[in-house]
Design an enzyme around this catalytic site. Structure first.
Site, PDB file in Angstrom:
ATOM      1  N   HIS A  85      43.101  45.285  48.528  1.00 28.36           N
ATOM      2  CA  HIS A  85      43.150  45.218  46.899  1.00 28.36           C
ATOM      3  C   HIS A  85      41.853  45.991  46.848  1.00 28.36           C
ATOM      4  O   HIS A  85      42.125  47.209  45.242  1.00 28.36           O
ATOM      5  CB  HIS A  85      42.213  43.758  46.639  1.00 28.36           C
ATOM      6  N   CYS A 107      45.230  49.250  49.920  1.00 29.48           N
ATOM      7  CA  CYS A 107      46.749  49.512  49.792  1.00 29.48           C
ATOM      8  C   CYS A 107      47.840  51.171  49.342  1.00 29.48           C
ATOM      9  O   CYS A 107      46.944  50.930  47.986  1.00 29.48           O
ATOM     10  CB  CYS A 107      47.292  48.238  49.182  1.00 29.48           C
ATOM     11  N   HIS A 135      39.782  39.263  39.064  1.00 27.63           N
ATOM     12  CA  HIS A 135      40.811  39.797  40.385  1.00 27.63           C
ATOM     13  C   HIS A 135      40.103  41.040  40.763  1.00 27.63           C
ATOM     14  O   HIS A 135      39.802  41.897  40.895  1.00 27.63           O
ATOM     15  CB  HIS A 135      42.566  39.830  40.213  1.00 27.63           C
ATOM     16  N   GLU A 137      41.307  43.477  42.566  1.00 26.73           N
ATOM     17  CA  GLU A 137      42.103  44.827  42.490  1.00 26.73           C
ATOM     18  C   GLU A 137      41.918  45.579  41.098  1.00 26.73           C
ATOM     19  O   GLU A 137      41.773  46.224  40.947  1.00 26.73           O
ATOM     20  CB  GLU A 137      43.935  44.302  42.465  1.00 26.73           C
ATOM     21  N   ASN A 244      49.426  34.784  46.033  1.00 24.85           N
ATOM     22  CA  ASN A 244      50.740  34.209  46.409  1.00 24.85           C
ATOM     23  C   ASN A 244      51.622  33.451  46.945  1.00 24.85           C
ATOM     24  O   ASN A 244      52.976  32.970  47.077  1.00 24.85           O
ATOM     25  CB  ASN A 244      51.178  35.873  46.153  1.00 24.85           C
TER      26      ASN A 244
HETATM   27  S1  SF4 Z   1      51.160  42.629  47.918  1.00 22.58           S
HETATM   28 FE1  SF4 Z   1      52.196  45.102  47.628  1.00 22.58          FE
HETATM   29  S2  SF4 Z   1      50.574  46.054  46.163  1.00 22.58           S
HETATM   30 FE2  SF4 Z   1      49.419  44.164  46.780  1.00 22.58          FE
HETATM   31  S3  SF4 Z   1      48.652  44.513  49.452  1.00 22.58           S
HETATM   32 FE3  SF4 Z   1      50.957  43.580  49.556  1.00 22.58          FE
HETATM   33  S4  SF4 Z   1      51.829  45.475  49.761  1.00 22.58           S
HETATM   34 FE4  SF4 Z   1      50.240  46.752  48.849  1.00 22.58          FE
END
Ligand code: SF4
Length: 300
Positions: A85, A107, A135, A137, A244
């Site tokens: 994140h 990432c 969040h 991120e 998610n």
């Molecule tokens: S969902 Fe996409 S942006 Fe988030 S960590 Fe995974 S690859 Fe990276």
């Protein structure tokens, strides 16, 4: 009960760890080998998955939920892993200035959003960030939205179209000529992002919309929808507080087919052994080991 001979498990085409999470885990495992015997922390949980956190703990990597939990005098003896994140540059600098060793597992896609926010802020843009205010991120990206003199630029987080419209209206009252840009949390849906963009464009038709959405989330959702057409019942696996993974579960629930969200094989409800075709999908923070364990339990 369907016997293992008649029971069939079908995996979603795309499931489990995304690139960013897999990379972060590999970086953490390498750090555990290279810095064995020293104290290594991840700043916040590396992923929202208890099994992964337990495995990391086994190799000497602890989760630090609050930096204040570490004695200031001890910081220089520790390594800190920045998870996928990302974090705010101010926190990173602060740790570095206190002698901490930083291992960056942000990432690359999130890094791109951070750099873009920084560029836009330095050019004087007012920035709208589509995502969840608390969040990690988003908090990290907000930290990058600073002008040339490191002063925070106008950067507001909006979760949906109505919040976006209100924020744009507020800005318009004081800065009707502002140059505006929109960035997104990587896990947003394209549809929601488009609605947010349209809402801001009511006030700022020249809004610059930057595509920062990662396909990992939508790919897993699309694969699950395909799977739902083939399976009698579906098992979603992943951390119960992973956003998610919960979204995948909601999609499965909406289909009307029997479905369940579990974190490990021990949680498979007995009724699921009665189905002949069971679909298996997993959130982006679910390790292969858990998926394999569930599949082999269904096949025995
Ligand atoms: S969902 Fe996409 S942006 Fe988030 S960590 Fe995974 S690859 Fe990276």
């Amino acid at each position: 009960m369907a016997s293992e001979k008649t029971r069939k498990t079908i995996r979603a085409d795309i499931l489990g760890f995304c690139m960013g999470v897999r990379r972060a885990q590999e970086i953490a495992e390498t750090a555990a080998k290279n810095f064995k015997g020293t104290r290594i922390y991840t700043i916040g949980p590396l992923v929202h998955n208890p099994k992964v956190l337990e495995d990391l703990n086994q190799i000497g990597i602890k989760t630090l939920n609050n930096l204040q939990d570490i004695d200031t005098k001890e910081i220089s003896d520790c390594s800190f892993i920045i998870r996928a994140h990302g974090i705010s540059p101010a926190i990173e600098e602060n740790l570095q200035n206190r002698g901490a060793h930083i291992i960056d597992a942000t990432c690359p896609k999130v890094k791109k959003s951070q750099i873009k926010a920084q560029e836009l802020a330095r050019k004087g843009y007012s920035i709208f960030l589509a995502g969840k205010a608390n969040h990690a991120e988003i908090e990290g990206i907000l930290g990058y939205a600073k002008d040339e003199n490191s002063r925070p630029s106008f950067c507001v987080t909006v979760e949906n179209a109505s919040e976006a419209e209100k924020a744009a209206q507020e800005l318009y009252k004081n800065a009707s000529n502002a140059r505006t840009a929109l960035l997104s949390q990587t896990t947003n849906s394209q549809e929601e992002y488009r609605k947010i963009g349209d809402a801001i464009k009511k006030y700022y038709p020249n809004l610059e919309i930057v595509d920062t959405i990662c396909a990992a989330t939508s790919e897993r959702q699309k694969s699950l929808r395909n799977l739902l057409e083939k399976a009698e019942a579906v098992i979603i696996t992943g951390g119960k507080d992973s956003a998610n993974t919960i979204r995948l579960y909601e999609i499965a629930q909406k289909s009307g087919k029997p479905c369940v969200l579990i974190e490990n094989a021990a949680e498979i409800p007995p009724a699921f052994f009665n189905y002949k075709t069971i679909g298996l999908s997993a959130g982006a923070s679910t390790p292969d080991s858990v998926i394999n364990e569930i599949e082999s339990r269904l096949n025995t």
